[in-house]
Design a protein around this motif. Structure first.
Motif, PDB file in Angstrom:
ATOM      1  N   GLY A  22       0.848  -1.179   0.000  1.00 18.25           N
ATOM      2  CA  GLY A  22       0.000   0.000   0.000  1.00 18.25           C
ATOM      3  C   GLY A  22       0.888   1.233   0.000  1.00 18.25           C
ATOM      4  N   PRO A  23       0.361   2.373  -0.435  1.00 17.58           N
ATOM      5  CA  PRO A  23       1.187   3.570  -0.583  1.00 17.58           C
ATOM      6  C   PRO A  23       1.847   4.037   0.715  1.00 17.58           C
ATOM      7  CG  PRO A  23      -1.015   3.934  -1.492  1.00 17.58           C
ATOM      8  CD  PRO A  23      -1.006   2.586  -0.862  1.00 17.58           C
ATOM      9  N   GLU A  24       1.101   4.065   1.801  1.00 12.71           N
ATOM     10  CA  GLU A  24       1.637   4.580   3.060  1.00 12.71           C
ATOM     11  C   GLU A  24       2.775   3.711   3.592  1.00 12.71           C
ATOM     12  OE1 GLU A  24      -0.041   5.280   7.515  1.00 12.71           O
ATOM     13  OE2 GLU A  24      -1.318   5.943   5.866  1.00 12.71           O
ATOM     14  N   ILE A  30      10.553   2.637   2.375  1.00 15.10           N
ATOM     15  CA  ILE A  30      11.633   3.346   1.667  1.00 15.10           C
ATOM     16  C   ILE A  30      12.371   4.275   2.622  1.00 15.10           C
ATOM     17  CG2 ILE A  30      12.096   5.073  -0.127  1.00 15.10           C
ATOM     18  CD1 ILE A  30       9.726   3.734  -1.687  1.00 15.10           C
ATOM     19  N   ARG A  31      11.656   4.940   3.497  1.00 14.02           N
ATOM     20  CA  ARG A  31      12.283   5.870   4.447  1.00 14.02           C
ATOM     21  C   ARG A  31      13.102   5.148   5.515  1.00 14.02           C
ATOM     22  NH1 ARG A  31       7.574  10.363   5.537  1.00 14.02           N
ATOM     23  NH2 ARG A  31       7.846  11.463   3.570  1.00 14.02           N
ATOM     24  N   SER A  32      12.903   3.843   5.670  1.00 15.60           N
ATOM     25  CA  SER A  32      13.617   3.105   6.709  1.00 15.60           C
ATOM     26  C   SER A  32      15.080   2.870   6.355  1.00 15.60           C
ATOM     27  CB  SER A  32      12.925   1.761   6.975  1.00 15.60           C
ATOM     28  OG  SER A  32      13.120   0.859   5.897  1.00 15.60           O
ATOM     29  N   PHE A  33      15.464   3.105   5.112  1.00 18.15           N
ATOM     30  CA  PHE A  33      16.838   2.870   4.694  1.00 18.15           C
ATOM     31  C   PHE A  33      17.703   4.077   4.993  1.00 18.15           C
ATOM     32  CE2 PHE A  33      14.549  -0.279   2.336  1.00 18.15           C
ATOM     33  CZ  PHE A  33      15.380  -1.382   2.441  1.00 18.15           C
TER      34      PHE A  33
END
Length: 67
Positions: A22-24, A30-33
Motif C-alpha cells: 500500500g502507498p503509506e 523506503i524511508r527506513s533505509f
C-alpha cells in the motif's frame, strides 16, 4: 527480453512495493533505509589489510557463537 534501464527497474520496484504494502507503508519502508556515512572501501582496507581470509573467517565464526 532486453535488459531494462535502472529507471525502469526502479519504477517497477516502486510499483511492486505499493501493490504489496500500500502507498503509506511503501513510503515508510523506503524511508527506513539509511545510506550511512563514510567510505566503506577505504575503511575496509584499513581494518582488514593485515588479516588473511582464514583469520576473517575465524572471527566471523567466533562472533556467530556469541550471538
Amino acid at each position: 527480453m532486453g535488459s531494462k534501464t535502472i529507471a525502469k527497474i526502479q519504477s517497477e520496484g516502486y510499483d511492486a512495493l505499493v501493490n504489496a504494502l500500500g502507498p503509506e507503508d511503501a513510503i515508510r519502508f523506503i524511508r527506513s533505509f539509511d545510506p550511512g556515512s563514510g567510505d566503506y572501501t577505504k575503511d575496509r582496507k584499513k581494518y582488514l589489510k593485515k588479516m588473511t581470509v582464514k583469520q576473517i573467517g575465524k572471527e566471523i565464526l567466533e562472533l556467530q557463537k556469541s550471538l
